[in-house]
Design a protein around this motif. Structure first.
Motif, PDB file in Angstrom:
ATOM      1  N   PHE A  50       0.919  -1.323   0.194  1.00 17.47           N
ATOM      2  CA  PHE A  50      -0.070   0.065   0.087  1.00 17.47           C
ATOM      3  C   PHE A  50       0.826   1.163   0.041  1.00 17.47           C
ATOM      4  O   PHE A  50       1.730   1.431   0.936  1.00 17.47           O
ATOM      5  N   SER A  51       0.661   1.840  -1.206  1.00 16.91           N
ATOM      6  CA  SER A  51       1.621   3.318  -1.072  1.00 16.91           C
ATOM      7  C   SER A  51       3.224   3.042  -0.880  1.00 16.91           C
ATOM      8  O   SER A  51       3.674   3.592  -0.165  1.00 16.91           O
ATOM      9  N   GLU A  52       3.385   2.120  -1.625  1.00 18.46           N
ATOM     10  CA  GLU A  52       4.915   1.543  -1.835  1.00 18.46           C
ATOM     11  C   GLU A  52       5.488   0.826  -0.513  1.00 18.46           C
ATOM     12  O   GLU A  52       6.480   0.555  -0.400  1.00 18.46           O
ATOM     13  N   THR A  53       4.704   0.503   0.489  1.00 17.77           N
ATOM     14  CA  THR A  53       4.889   0.040   1.504  1.00 17.77           C
ATOM     15  C   THR A  53       4.495  -1.340   1.616  1.00 17.77           C
ATOM     16  O   THR A  53       3.176  -1.359   1.468  1.00 17.77           O
ATOM     17  N   GLN A  54       5.340  -2.412   2.095  1.00 19.09           N
ATOM     18  CA  GLN A  54       4.565  -3.591   2.610  1.00 19.09           C
ATOM     19  C   GLN A  54       3.645  -3.547   3.728  1.00 19.09           C
ATOM     20  O   GLN A  54       4.248  -3.143   4.922  1.00 19.09           O
ATOM     21  N   ARG A  55       2.501  -3.798   3.542  1.00 23.09           N
ATOM     22  CA  ARG A  55       1.568  -3.438   4.770  1.00 23.09           C
ATOM     23  C   ARG A  55       1.244  -4.924   5.659  1.00 23.09           C
ATOM     24  O   ARG A  55       0.947  -4.724   6.584  1.00 23.09           O
ATOM     25  N   ASN A  56       1.389  -6.277   5.014  1.00 21.94           N
ATOM     26  CA  ASN A  56       1.158  -7.201   5.296  1.00 21.94           C
ATOM     27  C   ASN A  56       2.046  -8.290   4.747  1.00 21.94           C
ATOM     28  O   ASN A  56       2.314  -8.209   3.398  1.00 21.94           O
ATOM     29  N   GLY A  62      11.731 -16.437   2.399  1.00 22.02           N
ATOM     30  CA  GLY A  62      12.204 -14.949   1.829  1.00 22.02           C
ATOM     31  C   GLY A  62      12.457 -14.922   0.572  1.00 22.02           C
ATOM     32  O   GLY A  62      12.759 -13.886  -0.049  1.00 22.02           O
ATOM     33  N   ARG A  63      12.480 -16.163  -0.202  1.00 22.89           N
ATOM     34  CA  ARG A  63      12.752 -15.943  -1.580  1.00 22.89           C
ATOM     35  C   ARG A  63      11.663 -15.200  -2.214  1.00 22.89           C
ATOM     36  O   ARG A  63      11.726 -14.876  -3.635  1.00 22.89           O
ATOM     37  N   PHE A  64      10.375 -15.208  -1.635  1.00 24.42           N
ATOM     38  CA  PHE A  64       9.389 -14.419  -2.039  1.00 24.42           C
ATOM     39  C   PHE A  64       9.401 -13.158  -1.795  1.00 24.42           C
ATOM     40  O   PHE A  64       9.631 -12.509  -0.551  1.00 24.42           O
ATOM     41  N   SER A  65       9.519 -12.099  -2.820  1.00 31.26           N
ATOM     42  CA  SER A  65       9.594 -10.711  -2.279  1.00 31.26           C
ATOM     43  C   SER A  65       8.808 -10.033  -3.389  1.00 31.26           C
ATOM     44  O   SER A  65       8.555 -10.515  -4.482  1.00 31.26           O
ATOM     45  N   GLY A  66       8.670  -8.639  -2.945  1.00 30.82           N
ATOM     46  CA  GLY A  66       7.832  -7.872  -3.816  1.00 30.82           C
ATOM     47  C   GLY A  66       8.284  -6.314  -3.730  1.00 30.82           C
ATOM     48  O   GLY A  66       9.071  -6.040  -2.694  1.00 30.82           O
ATOM     49  N   ARG A  67       7.601  -5.493  -4.418  1.00 25.43           N
ATOM     50  CA  ARG A  67       7.862  -4.102  -4.316  1.00 25.43           C
ATOM     51  C   ARG A  67       6.761  -3.406  -5.055  1.00 25.43           C
ATOM     52  O   ARG A  67       6.008  -3.916  -6.042  1.00 25.43           O
ATOM     53  N   GLN A  68       6.421  -2.198  -4.559  1.00 25.62           N
ATOM     54  CA  GLN A  68       5.448  -1.427  -5.465  1.00 25.62           C
ATOM     55  C   GLN A  68       5.976   0.110  -5.600  1.00 25.62           C
ATOM     56  O   GLN A  68       6.612   0.747  -4.995  1.00 25.62           O
ATOM     57  N   PHE A  69       5.571   0.583  -6.821  1.00 23.79           N
ATOM     58  CA  PHE A  69       6.139   1.696  -7.510  1.00 23.79           C
ATOM     59  C   PHE A  69       5.323   3.010  -7.267  1.00 23.79           C
ATOM     60  O   PHE A  69       4.137   2.676  -6.692  1.00 23.79           O
ATOM     61  N   SER A  70       5.812   3.983  -7.235  1.00 21.21           N
ATOM     62  CA  SER A  70       4.916   5.296  -6.907  1.00 21.21           C
ATOM     63  C   SER A  70       3.563   5.362  -7.874  1.00 21.21           C
ATOM     64  O   SER A  70       2.579   6.107  -7.441  1.00 21.21           O
ATOM     65  N   ASN A  71       3.671   4.729  -9.054  1.00 20.74           N
ATOM     66  CA  ASN A  71       2.350   4.618  -9.796  1.00 20.74           C
ATOM     67  C   ASN A  71       1.386   3.470  -9.365  1.00 20.74           C
ATOM     68  O   ASN A  71       0.478   3.094 -10.108  1.00 20.74           O
ATOM     69  N   SER A  72       1.652   2.790  -8.270  1.00 21.84           N
ATOM     70  CA  SER A  72       1.010   1.703  -7.742  1.00 21.84           C
ATOM     71  C   SER A  72       1.249   0.309  -8.502  1.00 21.84           C
ATOM     72  O   SER A  72       0.702  -0.696  -7.976  1.00 21.84           O
TER      73      SER A  72
END
Lengths: 113, 113
Positions: A50-56, A62-72
């Motif tokens: 949510f808004s570039e931050t991992q919330r849950n 740990g092999r599974f990761s993600g990210r979110q950009f400023s355009n969601s």
């Protein structure tokens, strides 16, 4: 209004490789969640941004990761692939408020050989 | 912790007859509940949602569900099945104040002509 777009739709990878999946949410949605669907385990929550931050975060290694950009838009990465990572990976977008519905993409079918 | 139990893994009906897909939930407070449908090789589509307003919730394609707190149930019904209703149906609860969705194991609906 465009729906949730996931790319690619299909992927075949070899054990030990890494993979990146992409998800573009519905315009205006700030929350993106990822789910893994397998015949044996059903639908399991991976993580939510949510808004570039991992919330849950779900109970995945740990092999599974993600990210979110400023355009969601969001990406999910899986490193050191294992055969058991073969699954349908679904992305969902929502407004991010409690109780609001999530809209799902068609998923990325990952096959690890 | 929140959870949902779908009581039937498979349901078979004849076209034109009623559909009943059963779901019980467990929640420590007033839950947000959803039904999603998944057609083969497709993503998940929201049928309906309950978020503490009216206990009888109407959804798309003629489906509806009734929230019964005393029975902790949220069963999905449709008066008359159509061939196009054949799919997998998921009962889902929202995990508290988060966007995390907890899925039931699914009910596969078969519709015979």
């Amino acid at each position: 209004k465009a729906g949730v777009t996931q790319t690619p739709r299909y992927l075949i990878k070899t054990r030990g490789q890494q993979v990146t999946l992409s998800c573009s949410p519905i315009s205006g949605h700030r929350s993106v969640s990822w789910y893994q669907q397998t015949p044996g385990q059903g639908l399991q929550f991976l993580f939510e941004y949510f808004s570039e931050t991992q919330r849950n975060k779900g109970n995945f290694p740990g092999r599974f990761s993600g990210r979110q950009f400023s355009n969601s838009r969001s990406e999910m990465n899986v490193s050191t692939l294992e055969l058991g990572d073969s699954a349908l990976y679904l992305c969902a977008s929502s407004l991010g408020r409690q109780g609001t519905e999530a809209f799902f993409g068609q998923g990325t079918r990952l096959t690890v050989v | 912790a929140q959870s949902v139990t779908q009581l039937d893994s498979h349901v078979s009906v004849s076209e034109g007859t009623p559909v009943l897909l059963r779901c019980n939930y467990s929640s420590s407070y007033s839950p947000s509940l959803f039904w999603y449908v998944q057609h083969p090789n497709k993503g998940l589509q929201l049928l309906l949602k309950y978020t503490s307003a009216a206990t009888l919730v109407k959804g798309i394609n003629g489906f509806e569900a009734e929230f019964k707190k005393s029975e902790t149930s949220f069963h999905l019904t449709k008066p008359s099945a159509h061939m196009s209703d054949a799919a997998e149906y998921f009962c889902v609860v929202s995990d508290g104040g988060t966007d995390k969705l907890i899925f039931g194991t699914g009910t596969r609906l078969q519709v015979f002509p």
